[in-house]
Design a protein around this motif. Structure first.
Motif, PDB file in Angstrom:
ATOM      1  N   MET A 113       0.842  -1.196   0.000  1.00 31.75           N
ATOM      2  CA  MET A 113       0.000   0.000   0.000  1.00 31.75           C
ATOM      3  C   MET A 113       0.877   1.246   0.000  1.00 31.75           C
ATOM      4  N   ASP A 114       0.259   2.358  -0.299  1.00 23.70           N
ATOM      5  CA  ASP A 114       0.984   3.624  -0.335  1.00 23.70           C
ATOM      6  C   ASP A 114       1.641   3.907   1.014  1.00 23.70           C
ATOM      7  N   GLY A 115       2.872   4.329   0.982  1.00 26.10           N
ATOM      8  CA  GLY A 115       3.559   4.749   2.202  1.00 26.10           C
ATOM      9  C   GLY A 115       4.312   3.645   2.909  1.00 26.10           C
ATOM     10  N   LEU A 116       4.038   2.371   2.601  1.00 29.04           N
ATOM     11  CA  LEU A 116       4.702   1.274   3.304  1.00 29.04           C
ATOM     12  C   LEU A 116       6.170   1.183   2.908  1.00 29.04           C
ATOM     13  N   PHE A 117       6.448   1.173   1.599  1.00 24.17           N
ATOM     14  CA  PHE A 117       7.832   1.035   1.148  1.00 24.17           C
ATOM     15  C   PHE A 117       8.665   2.252   1.533  1.00 24.17           C
ATOM     16  N   SER A 118       8.081   3.449   1.402  1.00 19.66           N
ATOM     17  CA  SER A 118       8.844   4.648   1.760  1.00 19.66           C
ATOM     18  C   SER A 118       9.125   4.690   3.257  1.00 19.66           C
ATOM     19  N   GLY A 119       8.154   4.245   4.083  1.00 14.43           N
ATOM     20  CA  GLY A 119       8.369   4.212   5.527  1.00 14.43           C
ATOM     21  C   GLY A 119       9.461   3.235   5.906  1.00 14.43           C
ATOM     22  N   LEU A 120       9.492   2.070   5.265  1.00 14.53           N
ATOM     23  CA  LEU A 120      10.526   1.080   5.545  1.00 14.53           C
ATOM     24  C   LEU A 120      11.900   1.597   5.120  1.00 14.53           C
ATOM     25  N   ASN A 121      11.960   2.267   3.996  1.00 16.19           N
ATOM     26  CA  ASN A 121      13.233   2.849   3.568  1.00 16.19           C
ATOM     27  C   ASN A 121      13.713   3.914   4.548  1.00 16.19           C
ATOM     28  N   ASN A 122      12.763   4.632   5.166  1.00 13.91           N
ATOM     29  CA  ASN A 122      13.124   5.663   6.151  1.00 13.91           C
ATOM     30  C   ASN A 122      13.826   5.081   7.371  1.00 13.91           C
ATOM     31  N   ILE A 123      13.510   3.822   7.710  1.00 10.62           N
ATOM     32  CA  ILE A 123      14.158   3.186   8.871  1.00 10.62           C
ATOM     33  C   ILE A 123      15.249   2.217   8.413  1.00 10.62           C
ATOM     34  N   HIS A 124      15.627   2.329   7.135  1.00  9.38           N
ATOM     35  CA  HIS A 124      16.737   1.555   6.571  1.00  9.38           C
ATOM     36  C   HIS A 124      16.475   0.046   6.604  1.00  9.38           C
ATOM     37  N   VAL A 125      15.216  -0.298   6.342  1.00 11.16           N
ATOM     38  CA  VAL A 125      14.844  -1.698   6.115  1.00 11.16           C
ATOM     39  C   VAL A 125      14.443  -1.794   4.649  1.00 11.16           C
ATOM     40  N   ASN A 126      15.143  -2.597   3.889  1.00 13.14           N
ATOM     41  CA  ASN A 126      14.918  -2.652   2.440  1.00 13.14           C
ATOM     42  C   ASN A 126      13.734  -3.559   2.116  1.00 13.14           C
ATOM     43  N   PRO A 127      12.628  -2.985   1.612  1.00  8.69           N
ATOM     44  CA  PRO A 127      11.459  -3.797   1.285  1.00  8.69           C
ATOM     45  C   PRO A 127      11.602  -4.440  -0.092  1.00  8.69           C
ATOM     46  N   LEU A 128      11.177  -5.703  -0.187  1.00  7.62           N
ATOM     47  CA  LEU A 128      11.241  -6.444  -1.433  1.00  7.62           C
ATOM     48  C   LEU A 128       9.949  -7.216  -1.631  1.00  7.62           C
ATOM     49  N   HIS A 129       9.592  -7.440  -2.874  1.00  8.85           N
ATOM     50  CA  HIS A 129       8.512  -8.371  -3.159  1.00  8.85           C
ATOM     51  C   HIS A 129       9.118  -9.766  -3.286  1.00  8.85           C
ATOM     52  N   PRO A 130       8.461 -10.781  -2.743  1.00  9.17           N
ATOM     53  CA  PRO A 130       8.984 -12.151  -2.912  1.00  9.17           C
ATOM     54  C   PRO A 130       9.091 -12.476  -4.395  1.00  9.17           C
ATOM     55  N   PRO A 131      10.120 -13.223  -4.785  1.00  4.64           N
ATOM     56  CA  PRO A 131      10.245 -13.602  -6.196  1.00  4.64           C
ATOM     57  C   PRO A 131       9.076 -14.464  -6.629  1.00  4.64           C
ATOM     58  N   SER A 132       8.760 -14.410  -7.875  1.00  2.00           N
ATOM     59  CA  SER A 132       7.645 -15.180  -8.414  1.00  2.00           C
ATOM     60  C   SER A 132       7.822 -16.661  -8.104  1.00  2.00           C
ATOM     61  N   GLY A 133       6.770 -17.272  -7.590  1.00  2.00           N
ATOM     62  CA  GLY A 133       6.832 -18.695  -7.262  1.00  2.00           C
ATOM     63  C   GLY A 133       7.369 -18.983  -5.884  1.00  2.00           C
ATOM     64  N   PHE A 134       7.804 -17.944  -5.161  1.00  5.59           N
ATOM     65  CA  PHE A 134       8.349 -18.154  -3.814  1.00  5.59           C
ATOM     66  C   PHE A 134       7.232 -18.471  -2.836  1.00  5.59           C
ATOM     67  N   ALA A 135       7.359 -19.577  -2.114  1.00  2.00           N
ATOM     68  CA  ALA A 135       6.328 -19.989  -1.142  1.00  2.00           C
ATOM     69  C   ALA A 135       6.510 -19.192   0.131  1.00  2.00           C
ATOM     70  N   SER A 136       5.935 -18.007   0.166  1.00  6.13           N
ATOM     71  CA  SER A 136       6.204 -17.065   1.254  1.00  6.13           C
ATOM     72  C   SER A 136       5.308 -17.307   2.461  1.00  6.13           C
ATOM     73  N   GLY A 137       5.695 -18.271   3.283  1.00  2.33           N
ATOM     74  CA  GLY A 137       5.040 -18.423   4.573  1.00  2.33           C
ATOM     75  C   GLY A 137       3.797 -19.275   4.597  1.00  2.33           C
ATOM     76  N   ILE A 138       3.492 -19.980   3.497  1.00  2.00           N
ATOM     77  CA  ILE A 138       2.270 -20.792   3.484  1.00  2.00           C
ATOM     78  C   ILE A 138       2.309 -21.834   4.590  1.00  2.00           C
ATOM     79  N   ARG A 139       3.468 -22.430   4.785  1.00  2.00           N
ATOM     80  CA  ARG A 139       3.577 -23.492   5.787  1.00  2.00           C
ATOM     81  C   ARG A 139       3.386 -22.949   7.203  1.00  2.00           C
ATOM     82  N   ILE A 140       3.955 -21.792   7.515  1.00  3.15           N
ATOM     83  CA  ILE A 140       3.825 -21.259   8.872  1.00  3.15           C
ATOM     84  C   ILE A 140       2.381 -20.909   9.179  1.00  3.15           C
ATOM     85  N   ILE A 141       1.642 -20.424   8.181  1.00  2.00           N
ATOM     86  CA  ILE A 141       0.219 -20.136   8.398  1.00  2.00           C
ATOM     87  C   ILE A 141      -0.532 -21.416   8.728  1.00  2.00           C
TER      88      ILE A 141
END
Length: 500
Positions: A113-141
């Motif tokens: 959403m708007d403001g999320l990536f810029s806010g993370l960059n402000n605190i020096h946390v680099n935001p990334l989108h998971p690569p296509s096909g990456f199983a991002s957390g399905i198992r932990i859920i």
């Protein structure tokens, strides 16, 4: 084909997940329901559903697998920036198994959403989108939901607040377990020696770095309307809560009677969920129905929850009876049917207090119950005598035994043990013989010749093996902790026949 992401240390990469449960939703009574068939719902389309669905906010460390999570509903969503500050904070007033800001964070497209990536960059946390096909957390859920389902069967508070308490059971099972790889230890031992864990800024400063944004009609927002210091707000809420009068309706005997009738039905109901539903309905009719709390407590396997429910039952029962009733009828309490829910609640609370280490409070409650009802229709004296002996309150134990001079094995074996403690061998041998005459099965269980069963008998008759099991289950620790008592018992009976 799924991409494999490799990380080299803890807090290098975190994964942020916001997932709507496809099975759990909340009914009109505020309690969670389970639907076997998966629901076609996600954070983008949940606003279209008529149901209030359970929502998971999860932050997971990619290297170690440790995580933290919060629970919300589709009608009560948590601002993303609030969750991130909670997840990255170490001191939040509860045990946590991850903290500190990462170098990188995966943000799924679904919650961007708007403001999320810029806010993370402000605190020096680099935001990334998971690569296509990456199983991002399905198992932990899936693991969290399966664990919640399991622990729900042990508890009775299935409101959002009750479900949130189960998070710590999930942590113990999935993270901090002694019988599987401890991923929290892996996280701790693989943090870089310098630069981690990175401290999160104070809440007001942190929030200011994020501009407001939302994810459309879903209701998911980045920053909430209130941006003031949480600590100040919490203190105000505490003061407001203290000043506010309890939100209870006026007492009605008619409504209490209606609620109690439902409890009678609930006691006969074999289906657990239907039984719990009847108890909750009884409390909606009358919050003064102590037996509704008692029933819920009996169905719960969580000691903390049971104690809380019994405490509420005691308060409800006392309010329903009124202080004047106690003054007027103390001494023959059990003779009035309306007192029994209160007495059952007080007995249950006392048992919980004892098991939770609040022994003197438990003893005080048991003594109070005998003052209210000296005839002791509940058999409280049999519990109290072992409590007194366990706490080395031998003088109080002697007084109790003199007040209830009877030939039950519960009191006779206690008399024998107390005489042994007083080094009166002549009297102790005589009293032990009387005790064995009252129930000759008891020594088998005290000496370990027979194992005390996991499930205790529901009833007994004098001199029966069921009576012996019930006595030994309460008294074994007292005999074991009295130096030489079990050896003395074995010596006294070694030449006599033992019942097998």
């Amino acid at each position: 084909m799924q991409h494999r992401v490799v990380t080299e240390y803890s807090n290098e990469l975190h994964q942020l997940l916001v997932s709507v449960s496809k099975h759990f939703y909340f009914g009109s009574d505020g309690n969670v329901r389970y639907q076997e068939k998966p629901m076609d719902v996600n954070i983008k389309n949940c606003y279209k559903s008529r149901k209030e669905h359970l929502v998971y906010y999860i932050l997971r460390d990619h290297f170690s697998g440790t995580f933290t999570f919060q629970i919300a509903t589709t009608k009560r969503l948590v601002p993303l920036a609030d969750f991130l500050h909670y997840a990255w904070s170490e001191d939040v007033g509860e045990e946590k198994f991850i903290w500190g800001m990462p170098d990188f964070i995966f943000i799924p497209q679904m919650i961007t959403m708007d403001g999320l990536f810029s806010g993370l960059n402000n605190i020096h946390v680099n935001p990334l989108h998971p690569p296509s096909g990456f199983a991002s957390g399905i198992r932990i859920i899936r693991d969290i939901e399966d664990s919640l389902s399991f622990f729900m069967n042990r508890t009775v508070d299935h409101r959002l607040e009750g479900m949130s308490k189960l998070r710590f059971e999930v942590y113990d099972y999935l993270i901090n377990s002694s019988y599987r790889d401890n991923i929290f230890v892996k996280w701790q031992t693989n943090l870089p020696s310098e630069g981690h864990p990175r401290i999160v800024p104070p809440y007001p400063d942190f929030i200011r770095l994020f501009s407001k944004g939302d994810a459309g009609n879903s209701g998911l927002v980045l920053v909430g309307k209130e941006q003031k210091d949480k600590g100040v707000q919490q203190e105000k809420q505490k003061l407001k809560k203290k000043k506010a009068a309890p939100d209870y309706p006026s007492f009605s005997e008619e409504k209490l009677s209606q609620a109690q009738e439902l409890i009678y039905d609930a006691w006969e109901e074999p289906n657990r969920q239907k039984c719990l539903a009847l108890a909750r309905k009884a409390l909606r009719i009358s919050p003064y129905c102590a037996d509704a709390y008692n029933l819920l407590a009996e169905k719960s396997e969580s000691m903390e929850e049971r104690q809380d429910l019994y405490q509420k039952g005691v308060q409800a029962g006392r309010t329903a009876l009124g202080d004047l009733f106690f003054k007027k009828h103390a001494g023959h309490f059990w003779g009035y049917l309306e007192t029994r829910p209160y007495m059952r609640a007080l007995a249950g609370l006392s048992e919980c207090l004892w098991k939770n280490g609040q022994r003197q409070k438990a003893i005080g409650n048991y003594q109070k119950m005998l003052q209210l009802n000296p005839n002791d229709n509940q058999g409280i004296r049999y519990i109290l005598i072992n409590c007194l002996l366990a706490e080395a309150m031998d003088g109080e134990a002697e007084k109790l035994l003199s007040e209830y001079q009877e030939s039950s094995c519960f009191m006779l074996y206690s008399q024998a043990l107390l005489s042994f403690r007083n080094l009166d061998r002549g009297k102790s041998t005589k009293r032990l013989k009387q005790a064995i005459d009252s129930n000759r099965y008891v020594p088998n269980y005290l000496l370990g010749l027979k194992r005390i069963p996991w499930f205790l008998p529901a009833g007994y008759s004098w001199g029966s093996e069921e009576e012996a099991v019930l006595y030994a289950s309460d008294a074994y620790d007292v005999w074991k902790d009295t130096s030489g008592a079990l050896d003395w018992l074995a010596d006294e009976i070694k030449n006599g026949p033992m019942e097998n």
